[in-house]
Motif scaffolding. Structure first.
Motif, PDB file in Angstrom:
ATOM      1  N   THR A   1     -31.963  49.309  55.717  1.00  0.00           N
ATOM      2  CA  THR A   1     -31.763  49.084  57.146  1.00  0.00           C
ATOM      3  C   THR A   1     -31.042  47.637  57.372  1.00  0.00           C
ATOM      4  O   THR A   1     -31.029  47.276  58.453  1.00  0.00           O
ATOM      5  CB  THR A   1     -33.028  49.168  58.063  1.00  0.00           C
ATOM      6  OG1 THR A   1     -33.826  48.336  57.699  1.00  0.00           O
ATOM      7  CG2 THR A   1     -33.416  50.848  58.036  1.00  0.00           C
ATOM      8  N   SER A   2     -30.605  47.140  56.461  1.00  0.00           N
ATOM      9  CA  SER A   2     -30.350  45.773  56.352  1.00  0.00           C
ATOM     10  C   SER A   2     -28.792  45.830  56.800  1.00  0.00           C
ATOM     11  O   SER A   2     -27.929  46.135  56.053  1.00  0.00           O
ATOM     12  CB  SER A   2     -30.442  44.990  54.883  1.00  0.00           C
ATOM     13  OG  SER A   2     -29.609  43.604  54.777  1.00  0.00           O
TER      14      SER A   2
ATOM     15  N   ASP B   1     -23.166  49.998  65.039  1.00  0.00           N
ATOM     16  CA  ASP B   1     -23.955  51.461  65.112  1.00  0.00           C
ATOM     17  C   ASP B   1     -23.233  52.354  63.971  1.00  0.00           C
ATOM     18  O   ASP B   1     -23.960  52.863  63.209  1.00  0.00           O
ATOM     19  CB  ASP B   1     -23.283  52.159  66.208  1.00  0.00           C
ATOM     20  CG  ASP B   1     -24.082  51.482  67.553  1.00  0.00           C
ATOM     21  OD1 ASP B   1     -24.958  50.928  67.326  1.00  0.00           O
ATOM     22  OD2 ASP B   1     -23.594  51.916  68.856  1.00  0.00           O
ATOM     23  N   GLN B   2     -22.048  52.309  63.523  1.00  0.00           N
ATOM     24  CA  GLN B   2     -21.389  52.723  62.346  1.00  0.00           C
ATOM     25  C   GLN B   2     -22.019  52.111  61.014  1.00  0.00           C
ATOM     26  O   GLN B   2     -21.820  53.125  60.186  1.00  0.00           O
ATOM     27  CB  GLN B   2     -19.719  52.857  62.464  1.00  0.00           C
ATOM     28  CG  GLN B   2     -19.321  53.569  63.698  1.00  0.00           C
ATOM     29  CD  GLN B   2     -19.706  54.752  63.724  1.00  0.00           C
ATOM     30  OE1 GLN B   2     -19.776  55.591  62.578  1.00  0.00           O
ATOM     31  NE2 GLN B   2     -20.378  55.353  64.884  1.00  0.00           N
ATOM     32  N   LEU B   3     -22.025  50.812  61.259  1.00  0.00           N
ATOM     33  CA  LEU B   3     -22.793  50.555  59.833  1.00  0.00           C
ATOM     34  C   LEU B   3     -24.069  50.955  59.542  1.00  0.00           C
ATOM     35  O   LEU B   3     -24.278  51.253  58.379  1.00  0.00           O
ATOM     36  CB  LEU B   3     -22.897  48.793  60.002  1.00  0.00           C
ATOM     37  CG  LEU B   3     -23.201  47.939  59.064  1.00  0.00           C
ATOM     38  CD1 LEU B   3     -22.495  48.029  57.742  1.00  0.00           C
ATOM     39  CD2 LEU B   3     -23.495  46.544  59.110  1.00  0.00           C
ATOM     40  N   GLN B   4     -24.965  51.077  60.629  1.00  0.00           N
ATOM     41  CA  GLN B   4     -26.179  51.683  60.373  1.00  0.00           C
ATOM     42  C   GLN B   4     -26.032  53.101  59.910  1.00  0.00           C
ATOM     43  O   GLN B   4     -26.661  53.521  58.979  1.00  0.00           O
ATOM     44  CB  GLN B   4     -27.080  51.775  61.682  1.00  0.00           C
ATOM     45  CG  GLN B   4     -27.438  50.352  61.838  1.00  0.00           C
ATOM     46  CD  GLN B   4     -28.698  49.754  60.893  1.00  0.00           C
ATOM     47  OE1 GLN B   4     -28.620  48.578  60.643  1.00  0.00           O
ATOM     48  NE2 GLN B   4     -29.283  50.460  60.326  1.00  0.00           N
TER      49      GLN B   4
ATOM     50  N   LYS C   1     -16.649  60.684  60.415  1.00  0.00           N
ATOM     51  CA  LYS C   1     -16.829  59.789  61.623  1.00  0.00           C
ATOM     52  C   LYS C   1     -16.694  58.282  61.235  1.00  0.00           C
ATOM     53  O   LYS C   1     -15.987  57.210  61.488  1.00  0.00           O
ATOM     54  CB  LYS C   1     -17.828  60.102  62.541  1.00  0.00           C
ATOM     55  CG  LYS C   1     -17.533  58.966  63.951  1.00  0.00           C
ATOM     56  CD  LYS C   1     -18.780  59.419  64.583  1.00  0.00           C
ATOM     57  CE  LYS C   1     -18.803  58.460  65.959  1.00  0.00           C
ATOM     58  NZ  LYS C   1     -19.897  58.704  67.020  1.00  0.00           N
ATOM     59  N   PHE C   2     -17.572  57.965  59.969  1.00  0.00           N
ATOM     60  CA  PHE C   2     -17.654  56.749  59.506  1.00  0.00           C
ATOM     61  C   PHE C   2     -16.328  55.900  59.123  1.00  0.00           C
ATOM     62  O   PHE C   2     -15.880  55.055  59.250  1.00  0.00           O
ATOM     63  CB  PHE C   2     -18.627  56.679  58.494  1.00  0.00           C
ATOM     64  CG  PHE C   2     -18.755  55.361  57.585  1.00  0.00           C
ATOM     65  CD1 PHE C   2     -19.537  54.429  58.106  1.00  0.00           C
ATOM     66  CD2 PHE C   2     -18.026  55.250  56.563  1.00  0.00           C
ATOM     67  CE1 PHE C   2     -19.755  53.176  57.513  1.00  0.00           C
ATOM     68  CE2 PHE C   2     -18.193  54.033  55.800  1.00  0.00           C
ATOM     69  CZ  PHE C   2     -18.911  52.856  56.483  1.00  0.00           C
ATOM     70  N   ALA C   3     -15.561  56.922  58.355  1.00  0.00           N
ATOM     71  CA  ALA C   3     -14.219  56.629  57.600  1.00  0.00           C
ATOM     72  C   ALA C   3     -13.298  56.024  58.631  1.00  0.00           C
ATOM     73  O   ALA C   3     -12.596  55.261  58.729  1.00  0.00           O
ATOM     74  CB  ALA C   3     -13.812  57.584  56.848  1.00  0.00           C
ATOM     75  N   ALA C   4     -13.433  57.180  59.748  1.00  0.00           N
ATOM     76  CA  ALA C   4     -12.331  57.015  60.795  1.00  0.00           C
ATOM     77  C   ALA C   4     -12.674  55.484  61.766  1.00  0.00           C
ATOM     78  O   ALA C   4     -11.650  54.901  62.055  1.00  0.00           O
ATOM     79  CB  ALA C   4     -12.790  58.211  61.958  1.00  0.00           C
TER      80      ALA C   4
ATOM     81  N   GLU D   1     -19.755  51.693  49.576  1.00  0.00           N
ATOM     82  CA  GLU D   1     -20.002  50.448  49.296  1.00  0.00           C
ATOM     83  C   GLU D   1     -18.817  49.570  49.652  1.00  0.00           C
ATOM     84  O   GLU D   1     -18.776  48.428  50.222  1.00  0.00           O
ATOM     85  CB  GLU D   1     -20.520  50.234  47.683  1.00  0.00           C
ATOM     86  CG  GLU D   1     -21.772  50.582  47.490  1.00  0.00           C
ATOM     87  CD  GLU D   1     -22.208  50.334  46.116  1.00  0.00           C
ATOM     88  OE1 GLU D   1     -23.473  50.411  45.618  1.00  0.00           O
ATOM     89  OE2 GLU D   1     -21.370  50.203  45.123  1.00  0.00           O
ATOM     90  N   LEU D   2     -17.688  50.009  49.193  1.00  0.00           N
ATOM     91  CA  LEU D   2     -16.477  49.381  49.551  1.00  0.00           C
ATOM     92  C   LEU D   2     -16.204  49.373  51.091  1.00  0.00           C
ATOM     93  O   LEU D   2     -15.606  48.343  51.576  1.00  0.00           O
ATOM     94  CB  LEU D   2     -15.291  50.111  48.954  1.00  0.00           C
ATOM     95  CG  LEU D   2     -13.816  49.603  49.184  1.00  0.00           C
ATOM     96  CD1 LEU D   2     -13.620  48.326  48.703  1.00  0.00           C
ATOM     97  CD2 LEU D   2     -12.572  50.346  48.428  1.00  0.00           C
ATOM     98  N   GLY D   3     -16.425  50.475  51.648  1.00  0.00           N
ATOM     99  CA  GLY D   3     -16.189  50.490  53.206  1.00  0.00           C
ATOM    100  C   GLY D   3     -17.378  49.757  53.918  1.00  0.00           C
ATOM    101  O   GLY D   3     -16.840  49.098  54.906  1.00  0.00           O
ATOM    102  N   LEU D   4     -18.671  49.507  53.438  1.00  0.00           N
ATOM    103  CA  LEU D   4     -19.436  48.719  54.206  1.00  0.00           C
ATOM    104  C   LEU D   4     -19.200  47.350  53.849  1.00  0.00           C
ATOM    105  O   LEU D   4     -19.406  46.716  54.836  1.00  0.00           O
ATOM    106  CB  LEU D   4     -20.955  48.913  53.631  1.00  0.00           C
ATOM    107  CG  LEU D   4     -21.448  50.492  53.981  1.00  0.00           C
ATOM    108  CD1 LEU D   4     -22.798  50.919  53.187  1.00  0.00           C
ATOM    109  CD2 LEU D   4     -21.772  50.609  55.328  1.00  0.00           C
TER     110      LEU D   4
END
Length: 378
Positions: free
Chosen positions: A338-339, A161-164, A2-5, A62-65
């Motif tokens: 949580t940052s 939300d997805q970042l967390q 889900k995160f990638a999508a 790391e790249l995605g975030l």
């Protein structure tokens, strides 16, 4: 996953005036990396394979975030711009609504009785007929801007939300990497470091120059080794960590201290990897540098990487390019980062950790910018 999508959807969303080409490309790359890493991890049955898959997973996160934070920053800026524009046009909006309401739902211009008689009424009607398309166009633009603000707000909430979620998942991958590195026992060993002579060298040296010069004296049973050639890669080596160069070689810091290496600002818990195949010459605390890893990619060259919170490996081991060297500080091995800050990579808590990188050739410091790609995030 889900995160990638969500990552790809968020950074590819076509919002008026909202260009995110670079972040979108990073998001797509991260999604591909995450998918490949997940497949590798499912098939991994040895510590070596798990290390490789988890390294890829952490790098992808790391790249995605980073891409997601960039997208959030752009969304916030765009929303602020639109909101300011709308606030500054409150009077215009009120006038526009008044005119449009007076026009009602008629498709033809409303006929007003003009004090100058039929001629004035005709002129007013002609003027209103000319203004009607302009008024409608302005109303449509305002409606589009309002819809953009609403879409951006929804986008930011979902992305936050997805970042967390991503931060939680990458920390789980870090913990698993710690275990996999502890279980890995198949690395080739070029020499054995004598602990007594190593302790003596550490206690009797006060500079990195002196310590680097004495490294050959603390080894036992060293064997010759040929590693992949390095000459054609000088200037294009990847930075060991994802971050930005905070201070160049020989630039004084806030205390006036000058060092021949560069300082890279990174996020808490960032993964540090070997930029090329090398022999581990030293791993552990050293002087005032914190935890240090010294790599020897060829006989006359050393890469010094200092400031890690967690280090992997032992002196004498031979590692391949991309092998994890350790993790940056800022979070513990069991604590979730949580940052979710969307600040710039060089500001505040977003990039609160620093990694020191030094290059030595024949024990003479070289400018790392001549060896590594430092023109963009590593």
């Amino acid at each position: 996953m889900k995160f990638a999508a969500i990552l790809c959807v968020m950074l590819g969303l076509p919002v008026h005036g909202f260009a995110q080409a670079d972040a979108g490309a990073q998001a797509r790359e991260a999604a591909v990396m995450l998918s490949a890493a997940a497949t590798q991890l499912d098939k991994a049955d040895k510590a070596r394979d798990r290390v490789k898959a988890l390294t890829q997973t952490i790098r992808a996160y790391e790249l995605g975030l980073g891409a997601m934070r960039s997208g959030l920053r752009q969304a916030t800026v765009r929303e602020d711009q639109l909101s300011r524009q709308l606030r500054s046009r409150d009077g215009e909006v009120a006038q526009l609504l008044g005119v449009l309401q007076s026009m009602g739902g008629n498709t033809e211009p409303t006929v007003f009785f003009h004090p100058q008689g039929p001629t004035g009424t005709a002129r007013a009607g002609m003027l209103l007929a000319e203004l009607t398309p302009t008024l409608n166009a302005r109303a449509a633009q305002l409606r589009t801007d309002l819809e953009d603000v609403q879409a951006l707000r929804m986008l930011q909430q979902d992305a936050a939300d997805q970042l967390q979620l991503g931060l939680s998942e990458v920390q789980k991958a870090r913990v698993r990497l710690n275990r996999a590195m502890a279980e890995r026992t198949d690395l080739p060993t070029r020499f054995t470091a004598d602990p007594v002579r190593t302790a003596i060298l550490i206690s009797t040296t006060e500079t990195l120059d002196a310590f680097a010069g004495g490294l050959s004296q603390i080894t036992e049973g060293e064997e010759p080794l040929t590693l992949p050639p390095l000459d054609d890669r000088i200037g294009g080596l990847p930075l060991p960590v994802q971050g930005i160069v905070l201070r160049g070689a020989n630039e004084p810091d806030a205390a006036g201290i000058i060092r021949p290496g560069i300082i890279v600002a990174t996020r808490p818990g960032a993964l540090v990897t070997a930029p090329t195949a090398a022999t581990l010459r030293y791993v552990g605390p050293l002087l005032d540098f914190g935890n240090v890893v010294i790599l020897e990619p060829r006989t006359d060259t050393l890469f010094v990487v200092a400031g890690l919170a967690t280090v992997y490996g032992a002196a004498g081991q031979v590692i391949g390019e991309g092998t994890p060297l350790g993790l940056m500080g800022g979070i513990s091995a069991t604590q979730t980062d949580t940052s979710a800050s969307t600040d710039g990579d060089g500001a505040g808590n977003a990039a609160s950790e620093t990694l020191y990188i030094e290059v030595r050739q024949d024990n003479i410091p070289q400018d790392p910018k001549n060896w590594f790609r430092t023109d963009k995030d590593g």
